[in-house]
Design a protein around this motif. Structure first.
Motif, short mmCIF file in Angstrom:
data_model
loop_
_atom_site.label_atom_id
_atom_site.label_comp_id
_atom_site.label_asym_id
_atom_site.label_seq_id
_atom_site.Cartn_x
_atom_site.Cartn_y
_atom_site.Cartn_z
N ARG B 45 0.83 -1.21 0.00
CA ARG B 45 0.00 0.00 0.00
C ARG B 45 0.86 1.26 0.00
NH1 ARG B 45 -4.05 -1.97 4.70
NH2 ARG B 45 -5.35 -3.35 3.46
N PHE B 50 -0.97 4.65 -1.51
CA PHE B 50 -2.27 4.76 -0.82
C PHE B 50 -2.05 5.33 0.59
CE2 PHE B 50 -3.99 0.85 -3.28
CZ PHE B 50 -4.18 1.64 -4.40
N PHE B 78 -0.50 -3.62 -11.23
CA PHE B 78 -0.78 -4.08 -9.87
C PHE B 78 -1.89 -5.13 -9.86
CE2 PHE B 78 -3.43 -3.15 -5.97
CZ PHE B 78 -2.63 -3.88 -5.09
N ILE B 83 -9.12 -8.82 -5.33
CA ILE B 83 -9.30 -8.14 -6.61
C ILE B 83 -10.60 -7.34 -6.61
CG2 ILE B 83 -8.48 -8.59 -8.95
CD1 ILE B 83 -9.31 -11.52 -8.42
N ALA B 84 -10.54 -6.16 -7.23
CA ALA B 84 -11.71 -5.28 -7.28
C ALA B 84 -11.97 -4.81 -8.71
CB ALA B 84 -11.45 -4.08 -6.39
N PHE B 85 -13.23 -4.81 -9.06
CA PHE B 85 -13.62 -4.33 -10.39
C PHE B 85 -14.86 -3.45 -10.28
CE2 PHE B 85 -11.80 -8.59 -11.06
CZ PHE B 85 -10.73 -8.25 -11.86
N PRO B 86 -15.03 -2.51 -11.22
CA PRO B 86 -16.27 -1.73 -11.21
C PRO B 86 -17.48 -2.65 -11.43
CG PRO B 86 -14.67 -0.77 -12.71
CD PRO B 86 -14.14 -2.10 -12.31
N GLU B 87 -18.60 -2.25 -10.85
CA GLU B 87 -19.80 -3.10 -10.95
C GLU B 87 -20.39 -3.10 -12.36
OE1 GLU B 87 -22.83 -2.27 -8.02
OE2 GLU B 87 -21.25 -2.05 -6.53
N ASN B 88 -21.10 -4.16 -12.65
CA ASN B 88 -21.85 -4.30 -13.91
C ASN B 88 -21.04 -3.96 -15.15
OD1 ASN B 88 -24.18 -4.90 -12.38
ND2 ASN B 88 -24.50 -2.72 -12.04
N MET B 89 -19.84 -4.41 -15.20
CA MET B 89 -19.00 -4.11 -16.35
C MET B 89 -18.51 -5.41 -16.97
SD MET B 89 -16.19 -1.20 -16.11
CE MET B 89 -16.10 0.05 -17.33
N PHE B 97 -11.82 0.71 -20.90
CA PHE B 97 -11.73 1.84 -19.96
C PHE B 97 -10.28 2.06 -19.52
CE2 PHE B 97 -11.75 2.95 -15.35
CZ PHE B 97 -12.18 4.25 -15.46
N ILE B 98 -9.61 0.97 -19.17
CA ILE B 98 -8.21 1.07 -18.74
C ILE B 98 -7.33 1.61 -19.86
CG2 ILE B 98 -6.17 -0.26 -18.01
CD1 ILE B 98 -8.04 -2.09 -16.46
#
Lengths: 253, 226
Positions: B45, B50, B78, B83-89, B97-98
């Motif tokens: 982090r 962060f 990274f 793991i995290a992703f935007p919703e409904n994508m 997008f990236i």
């Protein structure tokens, strides 16, 4: 920045649609209730009850007894309840935006990209602003079309003022909340965003509306020019402050 | 490339990282080992900007991580432990997008998707853990970053995909990239890493070349007095 705003709006489209559905539901309920209660104002016993229980004057009762359901909703919706509904919706929207923005998952997937905290906060603020504005305009159009207002020359300017001031005021109030939330509260106190609109709603329902309108706008309700200039300045200041404070935060993502 | 000197970060409960110092040079893969709660993620982090350490420095290519987080992120790939992703994508929309945000083309992304057999038409949230990990791998490697920070990168991957992933890490090493890989898998470390850093209770207890270690598992257990 544009891509980020677009994504944030799309991500929150469900809550936006929910707000719109709420407006339609509210209108429908209001019309139905008003249609049912309007004939009661002709009843002498009911008039006496209003006088005794709510302290209404003869003039107030006389003005209401001449109205049908649509008249009552038109007057109530546009001139009294519209700003309150918009404020409540703004708080719901902002609650959703902030809790989503502060979710570990959401924030980490943005801040792992070359997106600064400044851009992140600003894009959230802009997309929230656009959502509230969109909600405000849609509510206004639904109201306009539902009540089939023909006399546009007389009413349009008055309605536009109502829409403009209430949208700007709602945004100003919402941004101040956002500023506080981003800087100090974070996503922990979700209930804050659920409880506050409910309390506000009940407080507004049981109080005389006219002083509340002046509370809604930080610059007073009547002065449109001060609102048009003052609210955007307040919004900009809030965003600036939230970015400043958010930049120093340690994020345990 | 990645330089950490005397980094200290303390959480209110007293845990965190204490006076950590190590570096990851160009063309080097460093294995970052330690059990859960040892301070690996806190260190990562700080590297990602962060969080800012209470003391010490944390730099990438000479730039302070917290102050230059946005600039540094251009060169970092990274993979998060969670793991995290935007919703409904859909995966494809996410990669697009990236690529727009990073300003890179989609050719490498398409190659990686083909390599890891990613179903780009599916909504990411509906994918299995392994498939989500593949999406994360593609998003970390698609812009050809100079630095790779990988937090348990092969978790959920099947044996074949693990093999392909290790090949990708070795290729990145050959191209002169710096890789910091936090993992619990010793086999993965032995197959890719040049050096191993072992962390215990927030303190770096060992920083050794893999060639100097005869038995990695034994060394690790010795650090932990087991």
């Amino acid at each position: 920045m544009f891509n980020l705003i677009k994504l944030q709006i799309l991500k929150n489209k469900k809550i936006l649609l929910g707000c719109m559905a709420f407006i339609v539901f509210y209108l429908f309920t209001m019309i139905m209730t008003a249609e049912l209660t309007a004939p009661m104002f002709e009843n002498e016993n009911f008039q006496n009850m209003l006088k005794e229980m709510f302290g209404m004057t003869d003039a107030e009762i006389a003005s209401m007894s001449g109205m049908n359901g649509y008249d009552m909703v038109e007057t109530g919706f546009f001139h009294q309840y519209y700003p309150i509904i918009l404020l409540v919706l703004s708080i719901i929207l902002i609650g959703k935006y902030i809790t989503k923005a502060f979710e570990t998952t959401t924030m980490s997937c943005y801040l792992c990209l070359p997106i600064s905290r400044r851009k992140y906060v600003a894009s959230t603020a802009v997309s929230l602003g656009l959502s509230v504005l969109f909600c405000g305009i849609v509510a206004y159009l639904i109201g306009l079309l539902t009540f089939n207002i023909v006399d546009m020359d007389v009413n349009f300017w008055a309605f536009s003022q109502t829409v403009l001031i209430s949208t700007l005021s709602s945004l100003a109030v919402a941004y101040i909340s956002m500023c506080l939330a981003f800087s100090f509260i974070g996503g922990k106190y979700r209930s804050f965003y659920i409880v506050v609109p409910i309390i506000l709603f009940f407080v507004f329902m049981f109080k005389d509306i006219s002083p509340i309108l002046s509370y809604l706008s930080p610059f007073g309700w009547e002065n449109i020019y001060l609102n048009v200039i003052g609210c955007p300045i307040l919004i900009a200041a809030s965003i600036y402050l939230s970015i400043k404070l958010f930049k120093r935060r340690n994020l345990s993502l | 490339m990645v330089n950490i000197k005397g980094l200290t970060f303390t959480y209110p409960n007293g845990k965190g990282v204490k006076n950590a110092s190590f570096e990851v040079n160009k063309g080097e893969v460093v294995g970052f080992l330690g059990p859960n709660g040892a301070g690996k993620t806190t260190t990562i982090r700080c590297i990602l900007g962060f969080m800012k350490g209470n003391s010490g420095t944390c730099k990438i290519d000479g730039k302070e991580c917290f102050e230059n987080a946005e600039e540094n992120m251009k060169d970092i790939g990274f993979i998060a432990g969670e793991i995290a992703f935007p919703e409904n994508m859909r995966a494809k929309e996410y990669f697009e997008f990236i690529s727009k945000i990073r300003g890179c083309d989609m050719r490498r992304c398409d190659e990686l998707c083909k390599m890891f057999e990613v179903d780009t038409k599916q909504i990411i949230q509906k994918l299995s853990k392994g498939n989500k990990q593949k999406v994360a791998l593609v998003s970390a490697f698609m812009h050809d970053p100079k630095v790779l920070i990988l937090d348990e990168p092969s978790s959920g991957l099947d044996l074949l995909m693990q093999h392909k992933f290790l090949g990708l890490v070795n290729k990145a090493k050959a191209e002169g990239k710096s890789v910091l890989m936090s993992t619990h898998n010793f086999n993965e470390v032995e197959r890719t890493c040049d050096r191993v850093v072992i962390i215990k209770d927030g303190e770096i207890r060992a920083d050794k070349k893999l060639t100097d270690i005869k038995n990695l598992e034994k060394t690790f257990l010795e650090v932990y007095d087991v």
